[in-house]
Structures are given as C-alpha cells and as structure tokens.
Design an enzyme around this catalytic site. Structure first.
Site, PDB file in Angstrom:
ATOM      1  N   LYS A 112       0.404  -1.339   0.270  1.00  0.00           N
ATOM      2  CA  LYS A 112      -0.167   0.226   0.512  1.00  0.00           C
ATOM      3  C   LYS A 112       0.844   1.545  -0.009  1.00  0.00           C
ATOM      4  CE  LYS A 112      -3.929   2.282   2.679  1.00  0.00           C
ATOM      5  NZ  LYS A 112      -4.208   1.879   4.547  1.00  0.00           N
ATOM      6  N   SER A 193      -9.346   1.564   3.177  1.00  0.00           N
ATOM      7  CA  SER A 193      -8.306   2.636   2.677  1.00  0.00           C
ATOM      8  C   SER A 193      -7.589   1.820   1.765  1.00  0.00           C
ATOM      9  CB  SER A 193      -7.717   3.533   3.710  1.00  0.00           C
ATOM     10  OG  SER A 193      -6.935   2.662   4.494  1.00  0.00           O
ATOM     11  N   SER A 217      -9.763  -1.139   7.693  1.00  0.00           N
ATOM     12  CA  SER A 217      -9.476  -0.834   5.946  1.00  0.00           C
ATOM     13  C   SER A 217      -8.465  -2.667   5.225  1.00  0.00           C
ATOM     14  CB  SER A 217      -9.082   0.102   5.840  1.00  0.00           C
ATOM     15  OG  SER A 217      -9.179   1.229   5.376  1.00  0.00           O
TER      16      SER A 217
END
Length: 620
Positions: A112, A193, A217
C-alpha cells in the site's frame, strides 16, 4: 499546477522492454498462467526449476498492463518498482546457490502506498503533499520482506490519507492515483483505505499484497474483493515507516487469495520482538493494557495452523449486531440470507455455534474511538512528517497538509473536503487529561471526557470481547464483515450499511476475514474475531471454513463492467443487441458464468441512494 502525470513513474513497457515475449497487444491476450497460484505451489515450481522469480515477476507485470493500466482498468497500482526485475533475478541467483530466505523468497508482492520503501518509489498516502523525494529508509515491514527474499513489485492505490481526510471521502480514491475499481465489477467499489491492496490480490496482480488498518481497511477490501485478509493484533506488525492515523489502532496485514498465503505473508512481516522503531512491537494492544503481558512464544510460521478440518469441534459465537443496517438504509434480504447461509456453514463444518445475541450478550462498544483517532492523528502525523525530506509537508504539521490541500484543491479536493483534518487540528493534543468534547471523545459515568478517558472506554471493548470468549468457552466470535460492495458514487460517496471491524479496532485485537458468499455476483465475507495474539486460532478456524466452502475458488472475478449483470435489460433489448445470442446459449448450456462474460456491458452504470446524515468514520 499539480497533475496526475506523476502517478506511475515507470511504465510497464519499460520494465518489460528486454522481454523477448512481451505482449504487443496485452488487452487481446491477458496472461493467466499463474492465476490463483498459491505461495506453496509457486515455491515448489521454483524449487524444481520449472519457474523462476523473474518469469513470475514478468507475468504479473504483463497482467497489470493488460487489466490495470489498460483493459477494464482496475487501477489498483499507483506505481511499479523499476527495480522489480533486478530483485527477482537476485532472488533467483540466491536460490541457485542454495539459499532460500523464507516462504516469500522470489514471490512478487505489492505494498500500500502509505508503507515506506527506501528505494526509487514514492510513499504518498495518495496525496501530492508527500510526493517528491522517496522515503529515506524502508519501513520495518518492507525491510522484513526484503530480508525474506520477497520481490517488492510496486505500490497500490488507496483512499487518500487512509480515508482520514473527510467524513465524505470515497473509498479507493486518491488525488494522486484516482479511483480504484473492483475486479468483480468495475462499477463496484473496492472498499476501505487499502482498496488497491485488496483489488490487486483479487485480480492476480501479485501473489500477496499488504495494506494497513485502523478500523476496517484491511478486512473491508477483503470482503469487497473476495479475498482473505488478516488484520493482525496491534503491535504484532510494526508501524515504523507507515503513514499513520493512530499508534493506538494502526496495524499492517496481508491480502491473499487463500488463508495459507495470508498466513505465510504474516510470518514474514511480523515483529516477534521489539523492532527498535515502534514501541508497540515490544508491548501489548490497548485491550490488554495493565492486564496481560506480551506472549513469549509468538510463532515464527503461521502456516502450521492452516487446517482444512479447523472447524471440527470448535466453539463459535455469532453476532448479528448492526447487520440490519444503519440510519435510513436497510440491509437487503439477499444479503442477510447469504450471511445466514455462511453461519450455517460453520456448523455444517463441525463447529458448535452459539448465538450470542439470543443468549443476551451485549458487546461493549469502543465509545472513545473517534476521539482517540483525532487526537493521535495530529501528533502522529507530525512525527511521521519529521522523517521525510524533499516533499511539501516534510518537517511540517497537520496544518501544513491542510494548507497544501487548500492551495491545490483542484487536484486534492475535487469531490470531498478535509473536515476530518480540520477537526483533528483544532484539538488540544498536548495534555491527555485535558477536557474534550464528549460528543467526539465519549464520556465516563461522571460525564467527563478526555483522551485518557477515551482510552479506558476503548479498552472496555476488549474486555467485553474477552468476556464473551471466556463466558461461552469460545474459540472465536464470528460476524459478517461488511455489506457487499456498492457502486462507486462520486456524488453521494460511500454507501456504508454495516461493518463489524469496530469490535476489534478500539482494543487492537486481530481479525481474519474470509470469503463466505456471493450476492448477485458481488462477494461477501465473514470475520473471525479473537483476543490479542490469537492469530493461530483464527487462522485455523478461517482455513477450515475456506476448505469447507471454497467460495473464492468457485467465484473468481470476471472484470465485468457492472454487476449484477443478468436480467438488467428487457428481452426486447437483449434480442436486438450484439452478444445476446452468445449469452443465451451460455445459459442454455448450464454455464451462467460464461453468460456473464458473453453478454454486452452497459457503460457508465452507477447506483445512487439517499445519503445518510450521521457523520461516522469507516474503513480506515
């Protein structure tokens, strides 16, 4: 003026320019050879000489080009690592010399875009406020992956600032990366997210990907994209070098297509002892504060707990709290039916299921969570900014980021504002005992509110979970993870109906989410909850459910333009449109999945619904 031209600094074509068989028209021939291949299968092929890490890395790069950058446009990848092939070749060279560094040796992974890598790639949390010079050093997670021989393939897109900039944020959208889409239906939202991480794992863009979670998330993208997700105990994986929301709740964990792959990934990234950069790696999460100590026997290998019969003899407590919906939105009957079917599958696989709601057990909510997050963020983001140089907010404060967004609102704030930033920045965060607004921080029995009181309130949620486990002699608590993915809606934002991650978020407890069903072509998952450091038990149970149901294996993503697909057009329309005959023939042959692939795709399909009025944080 800022533009999104900086989104991907290294085109796939450049990385593959030396490949003799590089595809000239990737959309016409999407590579599929290693789709759904597991870590164990790939390691066996590399060990036998049938496969190299370089070949596997090229496969993923070509697939990303065909389906992410081009084709249906999943848009899960925000940047590719220009050194990926070099890393793969190095892993191959080590293997030829007899050195295998771990279960992810030579395995391509994605991180990420809020996880620092001390290389040529950016770490921006999706915002140009952090774009410029890359991070000075690896995060602990990235360092552990490198030490384990993994090939860091690139970074995934995310909800900007991990969904913590605005109450009206749109999951999967960032100023730098744009909107990530769901591989099951491009019109659907990937949720949370860590949207890009979940979508990338589902789309077979890497063997494993990694996201972060504060509340939902990791598990929500797992739910929405039909993959396994492990949200580890806070402090089991280090947050050093990760753009923060809250040191109280943040954690880093994997998305993978099987429980075994997620377990292997957790084995590599964890910090079994204090890592020197994150105090939580030598401590316990909030739920255990002043009650229990950190285990001395944290496993080195979580794959040992994978068990296809893991549910036999287990005691599972189920809860439906919140699953009926929120405010003016009711959970559809098809969704509740799928949830009940998943609960039945637990007992069918040999578990004893205790209905906690029927037994009268009430979970204590983490009533102080919002206050904790707002308070922590202002301080924690300033500490992170101090580690960066050569980016607009380097050495700055939250006010610096607010000012940047105001100055570049056309790129950073075209759809939603920064009211969360403003709320956090307005707080007194110098004294944890300073009086705070009870509406934001929650209050004790005397009506008092402060940061420390909020911590006590959130710890009570962990005590409540532990009481449920103890009172009913449970191995885990299970609930549905989230509602199935909604159609991405830039007007009204996220269509959140329910989510259960808050049962574990406040106290910092783990969750394992596993695919559990499909509603009109859209995935649905269930979550296994436990006390701190109970990952071995949760992995055993989740793998037993996975083996008994095989939901992912039977319902692979189709990259359809929209889902649901069947029966959205009338028979007169269908008869006159190209492709209808192929779709009808597929149905007649008993292959409705082929019908989905054969039928024409209506463009621009999107759903809207009335917005909810209550402002709540979700999918952080």
């Amino acid at each position: 003026m800022l533009t999104r031209a900086a989104r991907s600094v290294v085109p796939v074509a450049l990385l593959l320019s030396t490949a003799a068989g590089a595809q000239s028209n990737p959309q016409a021939n999407v590579p599929t050879e290693f789709n759904e291949a597991t870590v164990a299968q790939l390691q066996a092929q590399m060990a036998s000489g049938q496969l190299t890490s370089e070949q596997l890395t090229r496969f993923y790069l070509e697939r990303i080009e065909a389906l992410d950058s081009q084709g249906p446009g999943v848009n899960a990848i925000i940047e590719l690592n220009p050194d990926a092939l070099e890393l793969a070749r190095h892993a191959d060279a080590l293997r030829r010399r007899g050195t295998v560094l771990g279960p992810l040796h030579g395995i391509p992974v994605l991180l990420k875009d809020n996880i620092d890598t001390g290389d040529k790639m950016q770490t921006t949390a999706g915002s140009f406020a952090l774009f410029g010079r890359p991070a000075l050093q690896d995060s602990t997670v990235a360092a552990n992956l490198r030490a384990g021989g993994a090939v860091i393939l690139g970074k995934t897109n995310l909800s900007e600032w991990a969904n913590f900039r605005s109450f009206e944020s749109i999951s999967g959208w960032s100023g730098r990366g744009g909107q990530t889409n769901n591989p099951y239906g491009i019109d659907r939202n990937p949720c949370g997210s860590s949207a890009g991480s979940g979508a990338a794992a589902s789309a077979n863009f890497a063997t494993v990907s990694f996201g972060s979670e504060t509340d939902g998330s990791i598990v929500c993208p797992g739910n929405a994209n039909g993959v396994v997700a492990i949200k580890p105990t806070v402090g089991l994986t280090s947050r050093a070098g990760v753009v923060p929301i809250s040191h109280t709740q943040d954690t880093v964990g994997p998305h993978a297509r099987t429980v075994a792959d997620a377990a292997a990934a957790l084995s590599v990234i964890q910090s079994r002892t204090y890592d020197g950069r994150d105090a939580a790696t030598g401590s316990v999460p909030l739920g255990w504060r002043n009650l229990r100590t950190r285990p001395a026997n944290i496993p080195t290998d979580y794959t040992q707990f994978v068990d296809p019969n893991g549910l036999k003899g287990a005691r599972i407590g189920i809860t439906r709290v919140g699953l009926n919906g929120v405010t003016n939105v009711t959970t559809p009957a098809a969704v509740t039916a799928a949830i009940e079917a998943a609960f039945k599958a637990l007992s069918d696989a040999g578990a004893t299921v205790i209905d906690l709601d029927a037994a009268g057990f009430v979970f204590t909510p983490a009533a102080g969570e919002n206050g904790v997050l707002f308070y922590d963020f202002k301080n924690d983001v300033r500490a992170y900014f101090a580690t960066r140089v050569g980016v607009p907010v380097a050495g700055g404060t939250l006010q610096t980021a607010i000012d940047f967004n105001n100055a570049h609102a056309d790129v950073e704030m075209p759809y939603f504002n920064q009211d969360v930033f403003l709320q956090s920045n307005s707080l007194n965060t110098t004294d944890p005992n300073a009086p705070q607004d009870p509406a934001l921080f929650g209050s004790n029995s005397a009506g008092q509110a402060s940061y420390n009181i909020s911590l006590d309130l959130d710890q009570a949620a962990g005590v409540s979970m532990d009481q449920a486990l103890s009172k009913y002699s449970l191995d885990a608590v299970v609930s549905a993870t989230d509602n199935p993915a909604w159609a991405t809606d830039l007007v009204y934002g996220d269509h959140f109906i329910f989510g259960t991650s808050s049962l574990a978020a406040g106290p910092g407890y783990p969750i394992v989410q596993v695919p559990a069903g499909v509603v009109f072509g859209v995935p649905l998952g269930i979550s296994f909850f436990g006390t701190a450091f109970s990952e071995p038990t949760l992995i055993k149970l989740a793998s037993g459910f996975e083996a008994a149901t095989q939901v992912r294996a039977r319902n692979l993503p189709t990259f359809a333009a929209t889902v649901p697909f069947d029966h959205i057009k009338g028979p007169l329309q269908s008869d006159t449109e190209a492709g209808s005959g192929a779709a009808a023939a597929a149905v007649a042959s008993g292959n409705p999945q082929a019908a989905t692939a054969a039928a024409p795709s209506p463009a621009g399909a999107a759903a809207t619904s009335a917005p909810t009025t209550k402002k709540t944080l979700h999918h952080l």
